[in-house]
Design an enzyme around this catalytic site. Structure first.
Site, PDB file in Angstrom:
ATOM      1  N   LEU A 165       0.827  -1.212   0.000  1.00  0.00           N
ATOM      2  CA  LEU A 165       0.000   0.000   0.000  1.00  0.00           C
ATOM      3  C   LEU A 165       0.864   1.265   0.000  1.00  0.00           C
ATOM      4  CD1 LEU A 165      -2.791  -1.002   2.564  1.00  0.00           C
ATOM      5  CD2 LEU A 165      -2.752  -1.307   0.069  1.00  0.00           C
TER       6      LEU A 165
ATOM      7  N   HIS B 266      -3.259   4.194  -2.737  1.00  0.00           N
ATOM      8  CA  HIS B 266      -4.251   3.284  -2.148  1.00  0.00           C
ATOM      9  C   HIS B 266      -4.930   3.937  -0.942  1.00  0.00           C
ATOM     10  CE1 HIS B 266      -1.256   0.155  -3.689  1.00  0.00           C
ATOM     11  NE2 HIS B 266      -2.367  -0.109  -4.369  1.00  0.00           N
TER      12      HIS B 266
ATOM     13  N   LYS C 214      -5.299   5.903 -12.253  1.00  0.00           N
ATOM     14  CA  LYS C 214      -4.006   5.580 -12.867  1.00  0.00           C
ATOM     15  C   LYS C 214      -4.145   4.355 -13.783  1.00  0.00           C
ATOM     16  CE  LYS C 214      -0.430   3.414 -11.094  1.00  0.00           C
ATOM     17  NZ  LYS C 214       0.040   2.488 -12.161  1.00  0.00           N
ATOM     18  N   ASP C 215      -4.901   3.367 -13.303  1.00  0.00           N
ATOM     19  CA  ASP C 215      -5.152   2.174 -14.117  1.00  0.00           C
ATOM     20  C   ASP C 215      -6.469   2.416 -14.867  1.00  0.00           C
ATOM     21  OD1 ASP C 215      -2.894   0.474 -13.258  1.00  0.00           O
ATOM     22  OD2 ASP C 215      -3.830   0.776 -11.308  1.00  0.00           O
TER      23      ASP C 215
ATOM     24  N   VAL D  97      -2.632   9.753  -7.545  1.00  0.00           N
ATOM     25  CA  VAL D  97      -1.803  10.486  -6.573  1.00  0.00           C
ATOM     26  C   VAL D  97      -0.360  10.457  -7.083  1.00  0.00           C
ATOM     27  CG1 VAL D  97      -0.996  10.565  -4.176  1.00  0.00           C
ATOM     28  CG2 VAL D  97      -3.362   9.883  -4.686  1.00  0.00           C
TER      29      VAL D  97
ATOM     30  N   LEU E 281       2.122   7.437  -8.154  1.00  0.00           N
ATOM     31  CA  LEU E 281       2.453   6.427  -7.147  1.00  0.00           C
ATOM     32  C   LEU E 281       2.002   5.061  -7.643  1.00  0.00           C
ATOM     33  CD1 LEU E 281       1.732   8.112  -3.695  1.00  0.00           C
ATOM     34  CD2 LEU E 281       3.706   8.323  -5.224  1.00  0.00           C
TER      35      LEU E 281
ATOM     36  N   ARG F  67       4.874  -0.680  -7.927  1.00  0.00           N
ATOM     37  CA  ARG F  67       6.050  -1.081  -8.708  1.00  0.00           C
ATOM     38  C   ARG F  67       7.181  -0.057  -8.635  1.00  0.00           C
ATOM     39  NH1 ARG F  67       1.837  -3.669 -12.029  1.00  0.00           N
ATOM     40  NH2 ARG F  67       2.340  -5.893 -12.019  1.00  0.00           N
TER      41      ARG F  67
HETATM   42  O1  PAF Z   1      -5.279  -2.365  -9.255  1.00  0.00           O
HETATM   43  C1  PAF Z   1      -5.009  -3.400  -8.615  1.00  0.00           C
HETATM   44  O2  PAF Z   1      -4.334  -3.368  -7.597  1.00  0.00           O
HETATM   45  C2  PAF Z   1      -5.515  -4.739  -9.122  1.00  0.00           C
HETATM   46  O3  PAF Z   1      -5.485  -4.802 -10.496  1.00  0.00           O
HETATM   47  C3  PAF Z   1      -6.907  -5.132  -8.568  1.00  0.00           C
HETATM   48  C4  PAF Z   1      -7.977  -4.162  -9.015  1.00  0.00           C
HETATM   49  C5  PAF Z   1      -6.851  -5.166  -7.049  1.00  0.00           C
HETATM   50  C6  PAF Z   1      -7.287  -6.512  -9.073  1.00  0.00           C
HETATM   51  O4  PAF Z   1      -6.358  -7.467  -8.708  1.00  0.00           O
END
Ligand code: PAF
Length: 284
Positions: free
Chosen positions: A33, A37, A149-150, A176, A184, A187
């Site tokens: 985290l 997050h 971000k994703d 963020v 952030l 990785r």
């Molecule tokens: O973004 C993430 O951390 C992951 O892709 C998720 C949404 C928890 C699914 O595994």
């Protein structure tokens, strides 16, 4: 905060909260985290009565040879961070608990099959769709918080809710960033000091694309090239893709690049709908 390891315990806990009239906020994560997050957890705490953070490094969303084995895992650290941010539950199941057998049923993210992450990481978004489907099925009616971000992941999750009728309201939260612009990401922990210094080139490339649009450019190919060339100014970074996606109200700019052996992604929105610059036609 209660640490829950079993599917049954998680379901029971959230059913109990709902029976007591409390609303649920769900924050799915893979752990390690960081403040991105935690911004999701804090927002969920503001908007819901009981927040459940989940930590599961989902093997289905990693291709062979990707970083599944080295993905950072530190449950004790995550536990204290989630608790401090106000999470009521931390669901940290084992792989066997989530996938007790080789799944017969999987979810595919068909609509976005041939672009960006779907092209660079075949099967990745299907793996995300499958595990998020399971988490939604376990959590029941809730608000679920995901980071922008994703961005494609967010689109897939929104699609799941519509197509599979989950009683879930998806809440998108802003990316963020570190002070130097780097988004952030868990990785980022892989980066050496030199790589960490080079990594903000992704955000600077997106900003160069944004400046190009703001100066009146409306050809997505040109904007994409500007971003790609910008990443190329950093010799230790190798671009995977740099793409501008036009829209009526806003464009979305995407970059993915390898910084050493670490693949990072980022994106930003650029409003074009309002003001004198936004009034022009979009060329493509
Ligand atoms: O973004 C993430 O951390 C992951 O892709 C998720 C949404 C928890 C699914 O595994």
């Amino acid at each position: 905060m209660e640490l829950v390891h079993t599917v049954e315990g998680f379901r029971k806990a959230l059913d109990g909260e709902r029976c007591a009239g409390r609303t649920i906020g769900l924050v799915p994560t893979m752990g390690a985290l960081h403040d991105g997050h935690l911004s999701l957890v804090r927002r969920a705490v503001q908007e819901c009565d009981a927040v459940a953070t989940t930590i599961f490094v989902n093997p289905l969303q990693f291709a062979p040879g990707e970083d599944l084995d080295r993905y950072p895992r530190d449950l004790e650290r995550d536990r204290s961070l989630a608790e401090a941010a106000g999470s009521r539950y931390l669901f940290a199941p084992s792989e066997r608990e989530i996938y007790p057998r080789e799944p017969l049923a999987r979810v595919t993210a068909a609509a976005i099959e041939d672009s960006l992450e779907a092209t660079s990481r075949p099967g990745h978004l299907d793996g995300v769709a499958t595990v998020v489907t399971k988490l939604f099925a376990l959590a029941g009616p809730c608000r679920a918080y995901f980071g922008e971000k994703d961005y494609q992941q967010l689109a897939v999750v929104r699609g799941l809710v519509i197509d599979l009728s989950f009683p879930v309201e998806v809440v998108a939260c802003p990316t963020v960033r570190a002070p130097d612009g780097l988004a952030l990401s868990s990785r980022n922990a892989y980066l050496t000091d030199a790589e960490r210094r080079a990594a903000p080139v992704l955000y600077r490339a997106l900003s160069a694309g944004e400046a190009c649009i703001e100066s009146g450019e409306r050809d997505p190919t040109t904007v994409s090239r500007v971003m790609r060339d910008f990443v190329g100014t950093e010799p230790s970074v190798r671009v995977d893709y740099a793409e501008a996606r036009p829209g009526d109200q806003e464009w979305r700019l995407f970059v993915a690049a390898w910084v050493g052996t670490t693949r990072l992604i980022d994106n930003i929105a650029v409003p074009v709908g309002a003001g004198p610059l936004g009034a022009g036609p979009v060329r493509s």
